[in-house]
Scaffold this motif. Structure first.
Motif, PDB file in Angstrom:
ATOM      1  N   THR A   1      40.079  29.697  54.035  1.00  0.00           N
ATOM      2  CA  THR A   1      38.871  29.660  53.207  1.00  0.00           C
ATOM      3  C   THR A   1      38.980  30.778  52.164  1.00  0.00           C
ATOM      4  O   THR A   1      38.963  31.955  52.530  1.00  0.00           O
ATOM      5  CB  THR A   1      37.610  29.862  54.070  1.00  0.00           C
ATOM      6  N   ILE A   2      39.138  30.401  50.906  1.00  0.00           N
ATOM      7  CA  ILE A   2      39.348  31.399  49.846  1.00  0.00           C
ATOM      8  C   ILE A   2      38.098  31.456  48.986  1.00  0.00           C
ATOM      9  O   ILE A   2      37.636  30.436  48.482  1.00  0.00           O
ATOM     10  CB  ILE A   2      40.557  31.027  48.966  1.00  0.00           C
ATOM     11  N   LEU A   3      37.562  32.652  48.832  1.00  0.00           N
ATOM     12  CA  LEU A   3      36.313  32.811  48.070  1.00  0.00           C
ATOM     13  C   LEU A   3      36.598  33.207  46.622  1.00  0.00           C
ATOM     14  O   LEU A   3      37.378  34.126  46.357  1.00  0.00           O
ATOM     15  CB  LEU A   3      35.440  33.894  48.706  1.00  0.00           C
ATOM     16  N   PHE A   4      35.949  32.501  45.702  1.00  0.00           N
ATOM     17  CA  PHE A   4      36.036  32.821  44.269  1.00  0.00           C
ATOM     18  C   PHE A   4      34.640  33.127  43.752  1.00  0.00           C
ATOM     19  O   PHE A   4      33.652  32.631  44.284  1.00  0.00           O
ATOM     20  CB  PHE A   4      36.597  31.626  43.484  1.00  0.00           C
TER      21      PHE A   4
ATOM     22  N   LYS B   1      35.127  29.405  34.449  1.00  0.00           N
ATOM     23  CA  LYS B   1      36.003  30.534  34.763  1.00  0.00           C
ATOM     24  C   LYS B   1      35.868  30.874  36.241  1.00  0.00           C
ATOM     25  O   LYS B   1      34.780  30.774  36.799  1.00  0.00           O
ATOM     26  CB  LYS B   1      35.573  31.743  33.918  1.00  0.00           C
ATOM     27  N   LEU B   2      36.956  31.279  36.871  1.00  0.00           N
ATOM     28  CA  LEU B   2      36.945  31.646  38.279  1.00  0.00           C
ATOM     29  C   LEU B   2      37.693  32.949  38.466  1.00  0.00           C
ATOM     30  O   LEU B   2      38.727  33.159  37.848  1.00  0.00           O
ATOM     31  CB  LEU B   2      37.686  30.592  39.117  1.00  0.00           C
ATOM     32  N   GLU B   3      37.188  33.807  39.340  1.00  0.00           N
ATOM     33  CA  GLU B   3      37.970  34.980  39.711  1.00  0.00           C
ATOM     34  C   GLU B   3      37.940  35.136  41.217  1.00  0.00           C
ATOM     35  O   GLU B   3      36.920  34.835  41.848  1.00  0.00           O
ATOM     36  CB  GLU B   3      37.391  36.228  39.041  1.00  0.00           C
ATOM     37  N   LEU B   4      39.039  35.615  41.786  1.00  0.00           N
ATOM     38  CA  LEU B   4      39.081  35.858  43.226  1.00  0.00           C
ATOM     39  C   LEU B   4      37.994  36.868  43.577  1.00  0.00           C
ATOM     40  O   LEU B   4      37.813  37.854  42.873  1.00  0.00           O
ATOM     41  CB  LEU B   4      40.446  36.434  43.621  1.00  0.00           C
ATOM     42  N   ALA B   5      37.271  36.609  44.647  1.00  0.00           N
ATOM     43  CA  ALA B   5      36.251  37.561  45.082  1.00  0.00           C
ATOM     44  C   ALA B   5      36.934  38.824  45.610  1.00  0.00           C
ATOM     45  O   ALA B   5      38.026  38.757  46.170  1.00  0.00           O
ATOM     46  CB  ALA B   5      35.379  36.927  46.167  1.00  0.00           C
ATOM     47  N   THR B   6      36.274  39.953  45.419  1.00  0.00           N
ATOM     48  CA  THR B   6      36.804  41.220  45.931  1.00  0.00           C
ATOM     49  C   THR B   6      36.469  41.324  47.417  1.00  0.00           C
ATOM     50  O   THR B   6      35.586  40.608  47.908  1.00  0.00           O
ATOM     51  CB  THR B   6      36.151  42.405  45.210  1.00  0.00           C
ATOM     52  N   PRO B   7      37.112  42.222  48.195  1.00  0.00           N
ATOM     53  CA  PRO B   7      36.781  42.389  49.623  1.00  0.00           C
ATOM     54  C   PRO B   7      35.295  42.663  49.825  1.00  0.00           C
ATOM     55  O   PRO B   7      34.676  42.094  50.729  1.00  0.00           O
ATOM     56  CB  PRO B   7      37.634  43.598  50.028  1.00  0.00           C
ATOM     57  N   ALA B   8      34.713  43.481  48.954  1.00  0.00           N
ATOM     58  CA  ALA B   8      33.288  43.794  49.113  1.00  0.00           C
ATOM     59  C   ALA B   8      32.445  42.534  48.913  1.00  0.00           C
ATOM     60  O   ALA B   8      31.467  42.291  49.652  1.00  0.00           O
ATOM     61  CB  ALA B   8      32.874  44.864  48.098  1.00  0.00           C
TER      62      ALA B   8
ATOM     63  N   ILE C   1      33.426  39.461  49.404  1.00  0.00           N
ATOM     64  CA  ILE C   1      33.655  38.559  50.535  1.00  0.00           C
ATOM     65  C   ILE C   1      32.753  38.940  51.705  1.00  0.00           C
ATOM     66  O   ILE C   1      32.094  38.096  52.319  1.00  0.00           O
ATOM     67  CB  ILE C   1      35.150  38.608  50.959  1.00  0.00           C
ATOM     68  N   GLU C   2      32.692  40.220  51.945  1.00  0.00           N
ATOM     69  CA  GLU C   2      31.861  40.716  53.040  1.00  0.00           C
ATOM     70  C   GLU C   2      30.387  40.375  52.802  1.00  0.00           C
ATOM     71  O   GLU C   2      29.684  39.910  53.697  1.00  0.00           O
ATOM     72  CB  GLU C   2      32.039  42.244  53.155  1.00  0.00           C
ATOM     73  N   LYS C   3      29.986  40.567  51.531  1.00  0.00           N
ATOM     74  CA  LYS C   3      28.589  40.311  51.179  1.00  0.00           C
ATOM     75  C   LYS C   3      28.265  38.814  51.307  1.00  0.00           C
ATOM     76  O   LYS C   3      27.217  38.421  51.838  1.00  0.00           O
ATOM     77  CB  LYS C   3      28.369  40.779  49.729  1.00  0.00           C
ATOM     78  N   ALA C   4      29.183  37.955  50.843  1.00  0.00           N
ATOM     79  CA  ALA C   4      28.902  36.516  50.793  1.00  0.00           C
ATOM     80  C   ALA C   4      29.044  35.848  52.159  1.00  0.00           C
ATOM     81  O   ALA C   4      28.308  34.918  52.485  1.00  0.00           O
ATOM     82  CB  ALA C   4      29.829  35.840  49.784  1.00  0.00           C
TER      83      ALA C   4
ATOM     84  N   PHE D   1      40.503  21.869  63.877  1.00  0.00           N
ATOM     85  CA  PHE D   1      41.314  22.937  63.288  1.00  0.00           C
ATOM     86  C   PHE D   1      40.700  24.318  63.508  1.00  0.00           C
ATOM     87  O   PHE D   1      39.594  24.456  64.028  1.00  0.00           O
ATOM     88  CB  PHE D   1      41.567  22.666  61.803  1.00  0.00           C
ATOM     89  N   VAL D   2      41.479  25.320  63.121  1.00  0.00           N
ATOM     90  CA  VAL D   2      41.057  26.714  63.285  1.00  0.00           C
ATOM     91  C   VAL D   2      40.568  27.237  61.936  1.00  0.00           C
ATOM     92  O   VAL D   2      41.183  26.973  60.900  1.00  0.00           O
ATOM     93  CB  VAL D   2      42.255  27.575  63.767  1.00  0.00           C
ATOM     94  N   THR D   3      39.446  27.978  61.946  1.00  0.00           N
ATOM     95  CA  THR D   3      38.973  28.629  60.710  1.00  0.00           C
ATOM     96  C   THR D   3      38.523  30.032  61.071  1.00  0.00           C
ATOM     97  O   THR D   3      38.411  30.380  62.254  1.00  0.00           O
ATOM     98  CB  THR D   3      37.755  27.896  60.090  1.00  0.00           C
ATOM     99  N   GLY D   4      38.204  30.818  60.054  1.00  0.00           N
ATOM    100  CA  GLY D   4      37.624  32.135  60.278  1.00  0.00           C
ATOM    101  C   GLY D   4      36.202  31.981  60.802  1.00  0.00           C
ATOM    102  O   GLY D   4      35.563  30.932  60.628  1.00  0.00           O
ATOM    103  N   GLY D   5      35.692  33.030  61.460  1.00  0.00           N
ATOM    104  CA  GLY D   5      34.368  32.967  62.064  1.00  0.00           C
ATOM    105  C   GLY D   5      33.325  33.771  61.318  1.00  0.00           C
ATOM    106  O   GLY D   5      32.218  33.974  61.814  1.00  0.00           O
ATOM    107  N   ASN D   6      33.679  34.286  60.134  1.00  0.00           N
ATOM    108  CA  ASN D   6      32.757  35.078  59.311  1.00  0.00           C
ATOM    109  C   ASN D   6      32.260  36.341  60.025  1.00  0.00           C
ATOM    110  O   ASN D   6      31.141  36.808  59.786  1.00  0.00           O
ATOM    111  CB  ASN D   6      31.561  34.228  58.821  1.00  0.00           C
ATOM    112  N   ARG D   7      33.117  36.881  60.880  1.00  0.00           N
ATOM    113  CA  ARG D   7      32.799  38.128  61.580  1.00  0.00           C
ATOM    114  C   ARG D   7      34.130  38.798  61.877  1.00  0.00           C
ATOM    115  O   ARG D   7      35.148  38.114  62.093  1.00  0.00           O
ATOM    116  CB  ARG D   7      32.077  37.803  62.898  1.00  0.00           C
TER     117      ARG D   7
END
Lengths: 574, 574
Positions: free
Chosen positions: B285-288, B318-325, B327-330, B359-365
């Motif tokens: 799951t890639i956040l933009f 326009k799209l930009e990769l989300a920053t780590p901060a 991602i955490e916020k969203a 399938f396997v995904t991230g758990g948002n934690r």
């Protein structure tokens, strides 16, 4: 080539700010369009002219032994710092900082870049001479771009650079370029003169400009009325005053110096009127600053100081006019009242002043002039030298006959640079003894885009451009009237094919326009030979041939078109 | 032409930073010299190659009905603001402020300038189509100039712009350029493929690149192993997964979702190893970020998101990769643990994910993943779309056969622009009803300088360059050994004259160097036909002919030289 597919956009009106004939005509005939101040697009017709010019230039450069290469437009600023020219060019040099933080410039000329190339080539004397040229875009942020493409901020130049092992080699290289330039400008059909010139920012001792003689020229050119002497006003020397004048001066009695109160009279004209003397009885004292020092230049009231000459006479690198505050500080008096008597700065007198007696000068005090001043008795300049601009009627330095002025467009400039660049940048070669020595350089420029404008300045009339044979964008224009009649269109198509087959470059005005519009546009475009295909062609099998320089047209059988056009073409002067 | 007068400077060693074969060989053979990063001088031999390329390009452009003009390199920045591209180009655009305080740019391309020219021309439908081209210098401040002249900051481009009244006209103009490009690159001897391409900063809906297939290429090109489909990786579509796979997915039982603690496991490989699954069992799951909004892209663990495809699927500019901060916020969790279940942002899933089950995904934690996730049941993306890059072995979108990758050098690019520029800049024409309508545009670029490098990438061996017939700087190289023997020099001089008379472009290596050096340099330069004049010529009246592609040489009577060289030339492949 069909007009309708050539993007030829003629205009009835010239731009309101256009002064020069070439500017008006190039825009009206659809050769160029302005994008911004001093920046032009060359439309298809204009580009064809440039290509003709480039072809001539390349042919003559190759014939003279020069070899073509291509240097970049953007240069690292450091390279220009090696010669000190980054500062010398000032605002005229376009600079930008790139994403890595390096300062780059856009080349107004390429001495630094080519010298860098040659110094890295490790050449021996056996590899010399080398003469390299390019046809390339140049950038100069002109303070006042004008006259259409005559003075622009982006233009195309042919620049050549020669590298020799000794002075005799440079002389040969220079002469070869000089001769090639004579051929180039002759083939381009210009009315031109090679003139002695000042070297300016490029530098070196000897230089000649090639001037197209035209009213839109920005340069003042001095021509001898008798011999072949010609020079730029910046450079022109002045012949010696005739011995009779000098002898007369030597026998004139010196009167006593007198103070003359001249309230508010600070120009030469004001003082002359107030004291009832001629401007030729007055000596002007002009103060210049060089570093922390002042230099006073003395010239006759009706003459003008030439700073380049003064600089050489004073042996200084740079001169600037003194400000009013500096004048007051250096002379004790305000602007308009400076004089050489008791002036505590270096004084250099013009040769014309040397023979003056009992003249008027400033008194170095507000509202004071001095009368009956005499050099030798009242002051002594450190040198007498030719430090003024020549004037209409001055004696020619070669033969003494009076000179006259005209205006010229600088289309070419050749310089003997000597070692100015090669010493500063260590551009050396190995001589026969294996010793490293600086190369002896020359440089040689031609304004490709400017030639197009100069050619039009030289050859046009009320109706439009008159192209000479070698520069004409097309050689023949076929005009079909009316454009919609199928029979006439077919005849025109055949005529174009026949003429192209015969080797002519043909433009066919195939538009659906009235004969009046088409003929006016044909005159405006100035293609040397015009062929009209119309009703008579369909009915009587004839076409009308007209050459641009003559009013009359000649009906010829379409059968003989190629032969007749060939004859008309061969009959053209240039 | 004598070598000794041509400023040909060969080197034994390539620059230490040179990676590409063409870069090494162009420097070693004396075709180019670097002035600064990504800025090159073209030495005489290199320029001759460029001129050959330009000639081919001009011939084919003229034949296709395009007309040449010349636009300026410096443009007012305001013009680029009209289309918003001043900002879009960012640091790649070179900008400077002139002495009047105006911001100017150096054109990386010329859509704005030509559109400005056309909007001011007041054309009616009768004047369309128009196709204008130029061969001109371009400037781009590349972040990473490299591979010699393949990626530079200053280069020569042919750029053409077509203007039509309707879409059918654009289709014709585009096809004419496409066909011309096929001829151009074929004549230039390139190993190339036209490929479907992304339009990038130029814009428009349809575009093709012409890719020279070479290891030094910076572009990844996808070729179908069976049909003619070819596309840039940026653009390549992916064929539908086979129906069998989909059916299998539809019959798979959905297991219950489970939490899986995955301490410190945040890459696909780590998670796969830790949970003992395949990367193809995992959904990334890639956040933009786009403006203030977030978009999550779902792709299979072994796939990569293609932002250009995602942008089109999400219908955003326009799209930009989300920053780590961000991602955490969203998402509520750190990087590496994002997943679609309960994620409060827009979600777009790749087609390959659509058929995945359990399938396997991230758990948002932190340190949490989820197993047995299923779309439809556990989350619902707003759309399924092709949003990933193609991979080696993926099905071809045209025929379903597996695709393979190769690398290519982009030597040409054609675009259907439509009204992107003409609407923003109000570049209109009068239609048959007298109504103003925006022109329909196309644009067409060729990297002139880049072709030279691509040709060398395609044709060289250990010893040097192997020029094809049309690009060779000279057609024949005459090598005289030894260079000092007067009799041999005379024979060589005659041979050169004979061959030039016969219409060949001849380089004569007249240097005083050993045969070994001369032959090595001849191989390095890669002139197609070599003629050696040596002792045998003086004694037996023969010369040796060798073609660059073959090891053996053929002795021929000097009397027959022109005929024999003609035969050798005609026998060359291209």
């Amino acid at each position: 080539m069909r007009w309708s597919r050539s993007f030829i956009q003629t205009l009835r009106e010239a731009p309101s700010d256009a002064e020069a004939a070439s500017h008006k005509l190039m825009v009206r005939a659809g050769l160029v369009r302005q994008l911004s101040a001093g920046v032009y697009s060359y439309l298809p017709l204009g580009l064809r002219v440039l290509e003709k010019i480039k072809k001539i230039v390349r042919e003559e450069m190759d014939r003279a032994g020069a070899v073509e290469l291509l240097l970049p437009a953007m240069h690292p600023a450091e390279l220009w710092n090696e010669t000190g020219r980054l500062a010398a060019y000032g605002d005229a040099m376009i600079k930008f900082t790139d994403r890595k933080g390096h300062v780059n410039v856009l080349g107004p000329t390429h001495e630094e870049v080519i010298t860098d190339l040659l110094r890295n080539a490790n050449l021996s004397y056996r590899a010399l001479p080398v003469n390299l040229y390019q046809v390339q875009v140049k950038f100069r942020d002109e303070a006042r771009p004008r006259f259409g493409i005559i003075r622009t901020r982006e233009f195309i130049m042919k620049d050549a650079y020669s590298f020799d092992a000794d002075g005799a080699g440079l002389d040969r290289s220079y002469q070869a370029m000089y001769d090639a330039y004579m051929k180039i400008f002759t083939r381009c059909g210009l009315v031109f003169r090679p003139v002695e010139a000042d070297s300016g920012l490029i530098g070196g001792d000897v230089s000649h400009e090639f001037m197209a003689i035209a009213p839109a020229g920005e340069d003042q050119v001095l021509l001898c009325t008798t011999c072949r002497y010609a020079a730029n006003r910046e450079k022109a020397e002045i012949g010696r005053a005739r011995e009779t004048i000098r002898q007369e001066a030597e026998t004139t009695k010196l009167n006593s110096i007198e103070e003359a109160v001249t309230p508010g009279q600070h120009t030469v004209d004001q003082v002359a009127a107030y004291l009832a003397v001629q401007s030729t009885d007055i000596v002007k004292t002009i103060l210049f600053r060089t570093g922390g020092e002042f230099i006073a230049a003395l010239v006759r009231g009706d003459h003008e100081v030439n700073p380049a000459k003064l600089q050489r006479a004073a042996k200084v690198a740079k001169l600037e006019l003194a400000t009013p505050a500096e004048i007051e500080k250096a002379s004790g008096g305000p602007v308009g009242f400076t004089g050489p008597v008791g002036l505590p700065v270096r004084v250099i007198g013009d040769l014309a002043v040397q023979s003056m007696r009992n003249f008027v000068t400033g008194g170095n005090r507000l509202d004071l002039h001095l009368k009956n001043v005499n050099s030798g008795r009242d002051f002594q300049p450190e040198a007498w030298a030719d430090i003024r601009y020549a004037k209409e009627g001055d004696p020619c330095p070669k033969c003494g006959a009076p000179v006259r002025f005209t205006t010229g467009i600088e289309v070419g400039h050749v310089f003997k640079l000597g070692t100015k660049y090669s010493e500063k940048m260590k551009c050396e070669f190995l001589d026969e003894q294996g010793k490293r020595r600086p190369m002896i350089m020359g440089c040689y420029g031609i304004g490709i885009t400017r030639i197009a404008a100069a050619a039009i300045e030289n050859h046009h009339d009320e109706a439009g451009i008159i192209w000479t044979k070698e520069l004409a964008p097309y050689q023949v224009e076929v005009v079909s009237v009316k454009g919609k009649d199928e029979k006439i269109v077919k005849l025109a198509e055949d005529a174009v094919a026949t003429l192209e087959q015969a080797g002519f470059e043909v433009l066919w005005d195939d538009r659906d326009e009235s004969p009046g519009v088409k003929f006016a546009d044909a005159d405006l475009l100035g293609i040397p030979v015009r062929v009209t295909i119309g009703k008579k062609s369909a009915e009587a099998g004839t076409a009308d041939i007209r050459v641009r320089t003559k009013p009359d047209q000649k009906p010829v059988p379409i059968m003989d078109l190629a032969k007749e056009v060939r004859e008309a073409w061969n009959g053209l002067e240039a």
